[in-house]
Design an enzyme around this catalytic site. Structure first.
Site, PDB file in Angstrom:
ATOM      1  N   TYR A  23       4.693  24.104  -0.765  1.00 14.92           N
ATOM      2  CA  TYR A  23       4.026  25.322  -1.182  1.00 14.92           C
ATOM      3  C   TYR A  23       3.605  24.863   0.228  1.00 14.92           C
ATOM      4  O   TYR A  23       3.558  26.090   1.060  1.00 14.92           O
ATOM      5  CB  TYR A  23       3.233  25.837  -2.477  1.00 14.92           C
ATOM      6  N   TYR A  86      -3.928  25.203  -8.352  1.00 12.11           N
ATOM      7  CA  TYR A  86      -2.569  25.746  -8.853  1.00 12.11           C
ATOM      8  C   TYR A  86      -1.698  26.173 -10.167  1.00 12.11           C
ATOM      9  O   TYR A  86      -2.366  25.843 -10.678  1.00 12.11           O
ATOM     10  CB  TYR A  86      -1.227  24.199  -7.874  1.00 12.11           C
ATOM     11  N   VAL A  87      -0.885  27.349  -9.588  1.00 14.54           N
ATOM     12  CA  VAL A  87      -0.506  27.798 -10.799  1.00 14.54           C
ATOM     13  C   VAL A  87       0.746  28.309 -10.472  1.00 14.54           C
ATOM     14  O   VAL A  87       1.413  28.243  -9.820  1.00 14.54           O
ATOM     15  CB  VAL A  87      -0.350  28.675 -11.529  1.00 14.54           C
ATOM     16  N   GLY A  97      -4.576  32.296 -13.401  1.00 18.26           N
ATOM     17  CA  GLY A  97      -5.408  31.361 -11.884  1.00 18.26           C
ATOM     18  C   GLY A  97      -7.090  31.850 -12.196  1.00 18.26           C
ATOM     19  O   GLY A  97      -7.744  31.413 -11.770  1.00 18.26           O
ATOM     20  N   ASN A 124      -2.020  31.995   4.047  1.00 21.94           N
ATOM     21  CA  ASN A 124      -0.882  32.198   2.638  1.00 21.94           C
ATOM     22  C   ASN A 124      -1.773  33.582   1.779  1.00 21.94           C
ATOM     23  O   ASN A 124      -3.227  33.655   1.818  1.00 21.94           O
ATOM     24  CB  ASN A 124      -1.826  30.794   1.563  1.00 21.94           C
ATOM     25  N   TYR A 131      -7.804  35.904  -3.923  1.00 23.24           N
ATOM     26  CA  TYR A 131      -9.336  35.181  -3.612  1.00 23.24           C
ATOM     27  C   TYR A 131     -10.382  36.788  -3.792  1.00 23.24           C
ATOM     28  O   TYR A 131     -11.087  36.981  -3.988  1.00 23.24           O
ATOM     29  CB  TYR A 131      -9.969  34.496  -2.741  1.00 23.24           C
TER      30      TYR A 131
END
Length: 159
Positions: A23, A86-87, A97, A124, A131
């Site tokens: 990713y 990471y999910v 998450g 990202n 966040y």
């Protein structure tokens, strides 16, 4: 469900590390072996710790968080550095998450850690938005510095 990782989780954690690296467009850099991860997480002197998020219906792992302690000379207290969160894509949006981060935040408070820090790639946007929704502060005035390969060897040769 969120739980502490066990040695039996190492193959799945390694697989998710590779998925995360793909990713992040850097799969060739994800070279950690199962043996290295087993030693780092469960050896005599663990270098890091991990939590696993499991899917409720199947019990299968759908995500992980890997962290290690740090220390602040300014506060005189320990803190936590989240190395990976990471999910898996098919489990995103299910609260895994957030649950992983909440478990880590609770660990910080139980252990007197005053800081919980991590990095996020500038491109990202989904992670950055997530966040921000948690109230994370972005420290734009700080830059990550890294020495690897030749420059690391060159500097060490001068010691």
């Amino acid at each position: 469900m969120i739980r502490a990782a066990t040695e039996n989780d190492v193959p799945e954690i390694r697989a998710m590390i590779r998925e995360l690296a793909a990713y992040e467009r850097a799969v060739e850099q994800a070279r950690a072996t199962e043996e290295q991860l087993r030693e780092a997480l469960f050896g005599a002197q663990p270098a890091a710790y991990a939590l696993v998020a499991e899917d409720e219906p199947t019990g299968g792992p759908v995500g992980y968080a890997l962290w290690f302690p740090r220390f602040s000379t300014w506060t005189g207290t320990r803190g936590m550095h989240l190395e990976d969160l990471y999910v898996r894509p098919d489990a995103r949006g299910g609260g895994h998450g957030r649950a992983l981060l909440a478990a880590l935040a609770a660990h910080c408070l139980r252990n007197g850690f005053e800081r919980f820090e991590w990095s996020v790639l500038a491109w990202n946007d989904p992670a950055i938005g997530f966040y921000r929704s948690l109230g994370a502060e972005f420290l734009d005035e700080w830059r990550i510095c890294r020495l690897t390969g030749g420059p690391l060897k060159e500097l060490a040769a001068g010691s």
